[in-house]
Design a protein around this motif. Structure first.
Motif, short mmCIF file in Angstrom:
data_model
loop_
_atom_site.label_atom_id
_atom_site.label_comp_id
_atom_site.label_asym_id
_atom_site.label_seq_id
_atom_site.Cartn_x
_atom_site.Cartn_y
_atom_site.Cartn_z
N TYR A 1 7.02 6.21 -6.95
CA TYR A 1 7.43 4.80 -6.95
C TYR A 1 8.11 4.45 -8.27
O TYR A 1 7.53 4.59 -9.33
CB TYR A 1 6.19 3.94 -6.74
N GLU B 1 0.82 -1.21 0.00
CA GLU B 1 0.00 0.00 0.00
C GLU B 1 0.86 1.26 0.00
O GLU B 1 0.42 2.31 -0.46
CB GLU B 1 -0.93 0.00 1.21
N ARG C 1 3.35 2.10 -1.75
CA ARG C 1 3.74 2.63 -3.06
C ARG C 1 2.71 3.60 -3.63
O ARG C 1 3.04 4.42 -4.48
CB ARG C 1 3.99 1.49 -4.04
N PHE C 2 1.47 3.52 -3.16
CA PHE C 2 0.44 4.43 -3.64
C PHE C 2 0.55 5.82 -3.01
O PHE C 2 -0.16 6.74 -3.41
CB PHE C 2 -0.95 3.86 -3.37
N HIS C 3 1.45 5.96 -2.06
CA HIS C 3 1.64 7.24 -1.37
C HIS C 3 3.04 7.79 -1.57
O HIS C 3 3.44 8.71 -0.86
CB HIS C 3 1.35 7.07 0.12
N THR D 1 1.18 12.24 -6.30
CA THR D 1 -0.26 12.38 -6.48
C THR D 1 -0.78 11.61 -7.69
O THR D 1 -1.98 11.50 -7.88
CB THR D 1 -0.65 13.86 -6.64
N SER D 2 0.13 11.08 -8.50
CA SER D 2 -0.28 10.36 -9.70
C SER D 2 -0.78 8.96 -9.35
O SER D 2 -0.36 8.35 -8.38
CB SER D 2 0.91 10.25 -10.67
N GLU D 3 -1.69 8.45 -10.16
CA GLU D 3 -2.17 7.08 -10.00
C GLU D 3 -1.23 6.09 -10.69
O GLU D 3 -1.48 4.89 -10.68
CB GLU D 3 -3.58 6.94 -10.56
N ARG D 4 -0.18 6.59 -11.29
CA ARG D 4 0.77 5.76 -12.01
C ARG D 4 2.09 5.65 -11.25
O ARG D 4 2.34 6.40 -10.31
CB ARG D 4 1.04 6.35 -13.40
N HIS D 5 2.90 4.69 -11.66
CA HIS D 5 4.26 4.63 -11.17
C HIS D 5 5.20 4.50 -12.37
O HIS D 5 4.76 4.34 -13.50
CB HIS D 5 4.46 3.50 -10.16
#
Length: 207
Positions: free
Chosen positions: A119, A112, A114-116, A191-195
């Motif tokens: 990454y 979890e 990595r979503f913050h 803040t991106s939904e991507r890595h």
């Protein structure tokens, strides 16, 4: 690993820790605090007043950094906080992965997290798989690679020219190292939904 983690986050049962002595033997030490607390004390004494602080941890060292930051946030002393964690809204945190060492049922990897963070997934394909027993060492080397890649990503002589060329080409991404991104850029990436996944330069130690 679990024993090492316990030393970082708590003092252990009856405040006993097993430590290595100067001659390499093991000794049980009683009534000691955690390694995280010791790190915090050293930070207060020798680092907190510096004009620029950039904390980097690898593997278990990342947990040492995390515990230090927890102590600093508990203290609520903004002067002592490194720039990349200046406040809850202004935190700038990167996470770099370069191996599959944590992809196993026994791992306690925090997926979890990595979503913050900003990454990155590196692909050190130049460290070749052996398809045999030696792959244990290959996995270790790939795991260690993340720290070398990160430190190696600070500005070199040609980073400025690369960034300028990217700008002139109209690209949104700067072609510079991970460690060289500004705090503002890191926060935006968080803040991106991507890595970010490495696709070029996989055959070289320098991503």
């Amino acid at each position: 690993v679990a024993t090492a983690e316990q030393k970082i986050w708590s003092s252990g049962p009856a405040q006993v820790q097993r430590r290595l002595t100067s001659d390499g033997t093991q000794q049980e030490v009683r009534d000691v605090g955690s390694m995280g607390e010791a790190f915090f004390e050293m930070y207060q004494q020798h680092v907190a007043g510096a004009s620029r602080i950039h904390l980097v941890g690898h593997s278990l060292g990342s947990q040492m950094v995390a515990r230090l930051l927890e102590h600093l946030l508990e203290e609520k002393n903004q002067h002592m906080l490194p720039q990349r964690v200046k406040a809850e809204a202004g935190a700038a945190i990167e996470q770099v992965v370069s191996s599959a060492v944590l992809k196993n049922p026994l791992s306690d990897s925090n997926d979890e997290l990595r979503f913050h963070t900003a990454y990155y997934v590196l692909s050190p394909d130049f460290i070749k798989l052996a398809f045999g027993p030696r792959d244990v060492q290959v996995l270790t080397d790939r795991h260690s690679y993340a720290r070398y890649a990160y430190f190696g990503s600070f500005s070199g002589p040609d980073c400025g020219s690369k960034a300028k060329a990217a700008s002139e080409a109209g690209k949104q991404e700067r072609i510079v190292g991970m460690a060289d991104r500004t705090d503002a850029e890191v926060r935006q990436m968080m803040t991106s939904e991507r890595h970010w996944v490495q696709v070029d330069g996989c055959d070289s130690w320098d991503p």
